[in-house]
Design a protein around this motif. Structure first.
Motif, PDB file in Angstrom:
ATOM      1  N   LEU A  68       0.821  -1.223   0.000  1.00  0.00           N
ATOM      2  CA  LEU A  68       0.000   0.000   0.000  1.00  0.00           C
ATOM      3  C   LEU A  68       0.853   1.272   0.000  1.00  0.00           C
ATOM      4  CD1 LEU A  68      -2.707  -1.036   2.659  1.00  0.00           C
ATOM      5  CD2 LEU A  68      -2.804  -1.329   0.182  1.00  0.00           C
ATOM      6  N   ASN A  69       2.161   1.099  -0.154  1.00  0.00           N
ATOM      7  CA  ASN A  69       3.076   2.257  -0.120  1.00  0.00           C
ATOM      8  C   ASN A  69       2.976   3.074   1.155  1.00  0.00           C
ATOM      9  OD1 ASN A  69       4.349   1.854  -2.627  1.00  0.00           O
ATOM     10  ND2 ASN A  69       2.470   2.586  -3.636  1.00  0.00           N
ATOM     11  N   ILE A  70       2.861   2.392   2.277  1.00  0.00           N
ATOM     12  CA  ILE A  70       2.842   3.073   3.574  1.00  0.00           C
ATOM     13  C   ILE A  70       4.280   3.090   4.091  1.00  0.00           C
ATOM     14  CG2 ILE A  70       1.837   3.094   5.921  1.00  0.00           C
ATOM     15  CD1 ILE A  70      -0.413   2.871   3.884  1.00  0.00           C
ATOM     16  N   PRO A  71       4.810   4.234   4.477  1.00  0.00           N
ATOM     17  CA  PRO A  71       6.188   4.250   4.984  1.00  0.00           C
ATOM     18  C   PRO A  71       6.344   3.428   6.271  1.00  0.00           C
ATOM     19  CG  PRO A  71       5.309   6.487   4.736  1.00  0.00           C
ATOM     20  CD  PRO A  71       4.182   5.547   4.475  1.00  0.00           C
ATOM     21  N   TRP A  72       7.457   2.713   6.368  1.00  0.00           N
ATOM     22  CA  TRP A  72       7.755   1.888   7.542  1.00  0.00           C
ATOM     23  C   TRP A  72       8.337   2.793   8.618  1.00  0.00           C
ATOM     24  CZ3 TRP A  72       6.537  -2.896   8.988  1.00  0.00           C
ATOM     25  CH2 TRP A  72       7.219  -3.454  10.065  1.00  0.00           C
ATOM     26  N   SER A  73       7.498   3.203   9.566  1.00  0.00           N
ATOM     27  CA  SER A  73       8.009   4.034  10.664  1.00  0.00           C
ATOM     28  C   SER A  73       7.461   3.459  11.962  1.00  0.00           C
ATOM     29  CB  SER A  73       7.518   5.476  10.509  1.00  0.00           C
ATOM     30  OG  SER A  73       6.109   5.524  10.696  1.00  0.00           O
ATOM     31  N   GLU A  74       8.131   3.772  13.054  1.00  0.00           N
ATOM     32  CA  GLU A  74       7.699   3.232  14.339  1.00  0.00           C
ATOM     33  C   GLU A  74       6.258   3.665  14.631  1.00  0.00           C
ATOM     34  OE1 GLU A  74      10.717   3.730  17.401  1.00  0.00           O
ATOM     35  OE2 GLU A  74       9.132   3.312  18.883  1.00  0.00           O
ATOM     36  N   GLU A  75       5.974   4.914  14.278  1.00  0.00           N
ATOM     37  CA  GLU A  75       4.637   5.451  14.529  1.00  0.00           C
ATOM     38  C   GLU A  75       3.563   4.668  13.755  1.00  0.00           C
ATOM     39  OE1 GLU A  75       4.445   9.555  13.407  1.00  0.00           O
ATOM     40  OE2 GLU A  75       2.279   9.607  13.840  1.00  0.00           O
TER      41      GLU A  75
END
Ligand code: MG
Length: 230
Positions: free
Chosen positions: A61-68
Motif C-alpha cells: 500500500l506504499n505506507i512508509p515503515w516508521s515506528e509510529e
C-alpha cells in the motif's frame, strides 16, 4: 543432575487455530486505517512473523515503515483481534492441552513460546483458549521480521535465564510450518513438526524435522524425544 529441557511452542496451527480471527483482524485493521481491501491470499503469512506480515502490507500500500505507523497498525490489529476472537469458531488441537499439562508436571522441563505473533496478539489468543497459564516466557514477532532471528533471541533469553552453558540440544521447538523447522536448525535445536496447520506430512518431511507427527493426539513420542536426547 538431570539437564534442563526447554520446549518452545509455536501458536497458530500448532496449539490452536483462531477460526480465521487473526486473518480477519488484519483485513479489518487495514480497512479501518487505510481504507484498502488487502488480498490476504496474496500475502505469504503462514509461519511468518506479524512484523513481516505488516511489512508486506505496508509495501503493497506504499505506507512508509516508521515506528509510529507500525505502532498504530499494531494497536488497531490487536483491537480487532480481541473482538474477532470472541466470536471465532477456533479451537485448540487435540492432544495439545494434555501435552502442555504433562510437560508442566515434569521436573526440570520448562515450556515457553517461540511465535511470530505480536506479544499482545499471543496473549489475546492464548487467554481466549485458556492456555495462557502454561507459559511464563517467550519470544515474539514484535522483535524481528525473521523467524530464525527470533530463535536466536529465544536461545539468548533461555541462556540469560538458566546459564550460558545451556546447549541448543536442550531446546525442542514444536511448530507446524517449514519456517519452524528451519529456525530450530538455525540454532541447532531439535524440531517437532505437526501437520495440523495446513502443511502436509510430506511437505514438512522435505525439511527434515527431528520428529514429524500428524498431530499431538498421540504425544508419547514427543516425551520420549525430549527425555532421551539433548
Ligand atoms: Mg504456526
Amino acid at each position: 543432575m538431570t539437564p534442563l529441557r526447554i520446549i518452545l511452542w509455536d501458536i497458530d496451527g500448532t496449539l490452536l487455530h483462531s477460526g480465521g480471527a487473526g486473518e480477519r483482524a488484519i483485513v479489518l485493521a487495514t480497512q479501518a486505517l487505510y481504507g484498502e481491501e488487502i488480498p490476504l491470499q496474496e500475502l505469504d503469512y503462514r509461519g511468518r512473523t506479524d512484523s513481516l506480515i505488516v511489512r508486506q502490507i505496508f509495501s503493497r500500500l506504499n505506507i512508509p515503515w516508521s515506528e509510529e505507523n507500525v505502532t498504530r497498525y499494531k494497536e488497531c490489529y490487536l483491537r480487532h483481534l480481541a473482538e474477532e476472537i470472541s466470536r471465532s469458531s477456533g479451537a485448540t488441537y487435540r492432544g495439545v492441552e494434555p501435552l502442555l499439562s504433562t510437560i508442566q508436571r515434569m521436573p526440570d522441563w520448562c515450556q515457553g513460546l517461540l511465535t511470530g505473533n505480536f506479544e499482545g496478539g499471543a496473549k489475546i489468543k492464548l487467554e481466549h483458549f485458556g492456555l495462557g497459564h502454561f507459559f511464563s516466557f517467550g519470544t515474539f514477532g514484535d522483535q524481528s521480521d525473521c523467524r530464525n532471528e527470533l530463535a536466536r533471541s529465544a536461545l539468548q533469553l533461555v541462556r540469560k535465564r538458566w546459564g550460558e552453558a545451556l546447549s541448543p540440544r536442550q531446546l525442542f521447538l514444536i511448530g507446524d510450518t517449514p519456517h519452524d523447522i528451519l529456525c530450530a536448525k538455525a540454532i541447532g535445536a531439535y524440531s517437532v513438526a505437526v501437520a495440523t496447520g495446513g502443511y502436509s506430512l510430506s511437505e514438512l518431511a522435505a525439511f527434515r524435522p527431528t520428529m514429524l507427527l500428524p498431530d499431538l493426539e498421540q504425544f508419547e513420542p514427543v516425551l520420549a524425544l525430549v527425555k532421551g536426547r539433548w
